[in-house]
Enzyme design. Structure first.
Site, PDB file in Angstrom:
ATOM      1  N   ASP A 185      -3.295  -3.061  -2.236  1.00 57.95           N
ATOM      2  CA  ASP A 185      -4.579  -2.147  -2.305  1.00 57.95           C
ATOM      3  C   ASP A 185      -4.484  -1.048  -3.287  1.00 57.95           C
ATOM      4  O   ASP A 185      -3.341  -1.178  -4.052  1.00 57.95           O
ATOM      5  CB  ASP A 185      -4.361  -1.256  -0.904  1.00 57.95           C
ATOM      6  CG  ASP A 185      -5.833  -0.483  -0.598  1.00 57.95           C
ATOM      7  OD1 ASP A 185      -6.681  -0.695  -1.137  1.00 57.95           O
ATOM      8  OD2 ASP A 185      -5.530   0.579  -0.026  1.00 57.95           O
ATOM      9  N   ASN A 186      -5.608  -0.753  -3.741  1.00 54.88           N
ATOM     10  CA  ASN A 186      -5.571   0.643  -4.865  1.00 54.88           C
ATOM     11  C   ASN A 186      -5.067  -0.080  -5.955  1.00 54.88           C
ATOM     12  O   ASN A 186      -4.668   0.662  -6.926  1.00 54.88           O
ATOM     13  CB  ASN A 186      -4.663   1.668  -4.468  1.00 54.88           C
ATOM     14  CG  ASN A 186      -4.966   2.195  -3.012  1.00 54.88           C
ATOM     15  OD1 ASN A 186      -4.150   1.846  -2.084  1.00 54.88           O
ATOM     16  ND2 ASN A 186      -6.056   2.710  -2.865  1.00 54.88           N
ATOM     17  N   ASP A 214       0.777  -1.122  -0.082  1.00 61.51           N
ATOM     18  CA  ASP A 214      -0.047   0.193   0.134  1.00 61.51           C
ATOM     19  C   ASP A 214       0.671   1.123  -0.037  1.00 61.51           C
ATOM     20  O   ASP A 214       0.388   2.229   0.503  1.00 61.51           O
ATOM     21  CB  ASP A 214      -0.866  -0.231   1.305  1.00 61.51           C
ATOM     22  CG  ASP A 214      -2.018   0.892   1.020  1.00 61.51           C
ATOM     23  OD1 ASP A 214      -2.204   1.288   0.073  1.00 61.51           O
ATOM     24  OD2 ASP A 214      -2.470   1.355   2.243  1.00 61.51           O
ATOM     25  N   GLU A 265     -11.297   4.283  -0.572  1.00 62.67           N
ATOM     26  CA  GLU A 265     -11.461   4.685   0.817  1.00 62.67           C
ATOM     27  C   GLU A 265     -12.224   6.044   1.014  1.00 62.67           C
ATOM     28  O   GLU A 265     -12.079   6.888   0.371  1.00 62.67           O
ATOM     29  CB  GLU A 265     -10.060   4.891   1.632  1.00 62.67           C
ATOM     30  CG  GLU A 265      -9.151   5.896   1.030  1.00 62.67           C
ATOM     31  CD  GLU A 265      -7.991   5.112   0.236  1.00 62.67           C
ATOM     32  OE1 GLU A 265      -8.574   3.712  -0.172  1.00 62.67           O
ATOM     33  OE2 GLU A 265      -6.925   5.418   0.152  1.00 62.67           O
ATOM     34  N   LYS A 322       2.309   3.337  -5.989  1.00 62.71           N
ATOM     35  CA  LYS A 322       1.949   2.414  -6.888  1.00 62.71           C
ATOM     36  C   LYS A 322       2.832   1.826  -7.782  1.00 62.71           C
ATOM     37  O   LYS A 322       2.918   0.682  -8.120  1.00 62.71           O
ATOM     38  CB  LYS A 322       0.174   2.718  -7.540  1.00 62.71           C
ATOM     39  CG  LYS A 322      -0.688   3.372  -6.534  1.00 62.71           C
ATOM     40  CD  LYS A 322      -0.809   2.356  -5.241  1.00 62.71           C
ATOM     41  CE  LYS A 322      -1.245   3.234  -3.844  1.00 62.71           C
ATOM     42  NZ  LYS A 322      -1.104   2.471  -2.461  1.00 62.71           N
TER      43      LYS A 322
HETATM   44  N1  SAM Z   1      -1.238   1.506   4.734  1.00 59.68           N
HETATM   45  C1  SAM Z   1      -1.842   2.878   5.142  1.00 59.68           C
HETATM   46  C2  SAM Z   1      -3.275   2.666   5.885  1.00 59.68           C
HETATM   47  O1  SAM Z   1      -4.192   2.097   5.099  1.00 59.68           O
HETATM   48  O2  SAM Z   1      -3.500   3.281   6.751  1.00 59.68           O
HETATM   49  C3  SAM Z   1      -1.653   3.922   4.028  1.00 59.68           C
HETATM   50  C4  SAM Z   1      -0.453   3.994   3.426  1.00 59.68           C
HETATM   51  S1  SAM Z   1      -0.417   5.171   2.320  1.00 59.68           S
HETATM   52  C5  SAM Z   1      -1.496   4.991   0.864  1.00 59.68           C
HETATM   53  C6  SAM Z   1       1.096   5.050   1.357  1.00 59.68           C
HETATM   54  C7  SAM Z   1       2.706   5.284   2.271  1.00 59.68           C
HETATM   55  O3  SAM Z   1       3.576   4.918   1.824  1.00 59.68           O
HETATM   56  C8  SAM Z   1       2.704   6.820   2.320  1.00 59.68           C
HETATM   57  O4  SAM Z   1       2.564   7.462   3.424  1.00 59.68           O
HETATM   58  C9  SAM Z   1       3.972   6.946   1.629  1.00 59.68           C
HETATM   59  O5  SAM Z   1       5.067   8.167   2.437  1.00 59.68           O
HETATM   60  C10 SAM Z   1       4.816   5.965   1.914  1.00 59.68           C
HETATM   61  N2  SAM Z   1       5.644   5.133   0.901  1.00 59.68           N
HETATM   62  C11 SAM Z   1       5.462   5.290  -0.519  1.00 59.68           C
HETATM   63  N3  SAM Z   1       6.564   4.661  -1.077  1.00 59.68           N
HETATM   64  C12 SAM Z   1       7.405   4.261  -0.110  1.00 59.68           C
HETATM   65  C13 SAM Z   1       8.547   3.493  -0.115  1.00 59.68           C
HETATM   66  N4  SAM Z   1       9.156   3.160  -1.261  1.00 59.68           N
HETATM   67  N5  SAM Z   1       9.030   3.041   1.047  1.00 59.68           N
HETATM   68  C14 SAM Z   1       8.232   3.496   2.250  1.00 59.68           C
HETATM   69  N6  SAM Z   1       7.256   4.154   2.119  1.00 59.68           N
HETATM   70  C15 SAM Z   1       6.627   4.680   1.203  1.00 59.68           C
HETATM   71 MG    MG Z   2      -4.210   2.376  -0.251  1.00 62.46          MG
END
Ligand code: SAM
Ligand code: MG
Length: 214
Positions: free
Chosen positions: A169-170, A141, A199, A144
């Site tokens: 997800d997504n 998640d 969501e 993407k």
């Molecule tokens: N899983 C969470 C929830 O459902 O409550 C939501 C996660 S949110 C959609 C995606 C998160 O992934 C963001 O906070 C972003 O900073 C983090 N993120 C994106 N790419 C990443 C990576 N390569 N490594 C670590 N974190 C990452």
């Molecule tokens: Mg998501």
């Protein structure tokens, strides 16, 4: 005010959820996001599908890619058997600091290892850092465009065993078309779509559950 959305989400938890009661934390966040401000948590509707998969797999080791404020971390950790752990990765330190407090408010810090770092850096270090063989369940998640490269990296690092479950997800909104193509076409996976909604909206989205066949 100059507070951030994650800070306001945490305030809503501290105001409306009971310490040590994970379900009240989940509920407070969903209420905040439906009534005040949308946020990118998996949310209540897809969250029920996530809960079903976690309960069915009954995992010992879960990897979560993308923690944000810890909403899905709390959902997952609250369903784990004793001694099981979720390792969750978040590369934004401000989000990780909020997640840390949300997880602590839920009383789940013993079940969660929150790592502040990027998936591409940490996936290769998982085995030696945590002394584990493989993950029973991976919840994808994060951004993407990382679903596919990180899945291939997990395969290369031997973090998936026969029967490991990937839950992404997504896969429709915002969408991860290269990942979907890969898990649906590869003979190494058996893959299934769970139709739902983005969501806190009525826009179609869903989760893809893929069994690694080895
Ligand atoms: N899983 C969470 C929830 O459902 O409550 C939501 C996660 S949110 C959609 C995606 C998160 O992934 C963001 O906070 C972003 O900073 C983090 N993120 C994106 N790419 C990443 C990576 N390569 N490594 C670590 N974190 C990452
Ligand atoms: Mg998501």
């Amino acid at each position: 005010t100059h507070s951030t959305r994650p800070q306001r989400l945490l305030s809503a938890v501290q105001k409306n959820a009971t310490r040590g009661d994970p379900s009240s934390v989940v509920k407070a966040i969903d209420q905040f996001c439906r009534q005040k401000e949308w946020a990118m948590n998996v949310g209540d509707e897809k969250g029920c599908i996530l809960d079903l998969v976690v309960s069915e797999v009954n995992p010992t080791f879960v990897l979560e890619l993308g923690t944000y404020c810890g909403y899905s971390t709390v959902r997952i950790a609250r369903l784990l058997p004793p001694h099981a752990k979720v390792i969750t990765l978040e590369f934004n330190p401000d989000f990780a600091a909020i997640a840390h407090q949300v997880i602590a408010w839920a009383g789940l810090e013993d079940k969660v290892h929150l790592i502040v770092g990027a998936s591409g850096d940490w996936i290769p270090k998982m085995k030696e850092q945590f002394g584990l063989n493989s993950f029973d369940l991976v919840f994808l998640d994060h951004w993407k465009d990382r679903y596919l490269p990180d899945t291939k990296l997990m395969e290369e690092c031997g973090l998936l065993r026969q029967g490991s479950i990937l839950l992404a997800d997504n896969v429709i909104c915002p969408g991860a078309p290269d990942y979907l193509d890969y898990v649906r076409r590869s003979s190494q996976y058996e893959s299934q779509y769970f139709k739902s909604h983005l969501e806190y909206t009525k826009v179609e989205d869903g989760l893809e559950k893929s069994i690694f066949l080895g």
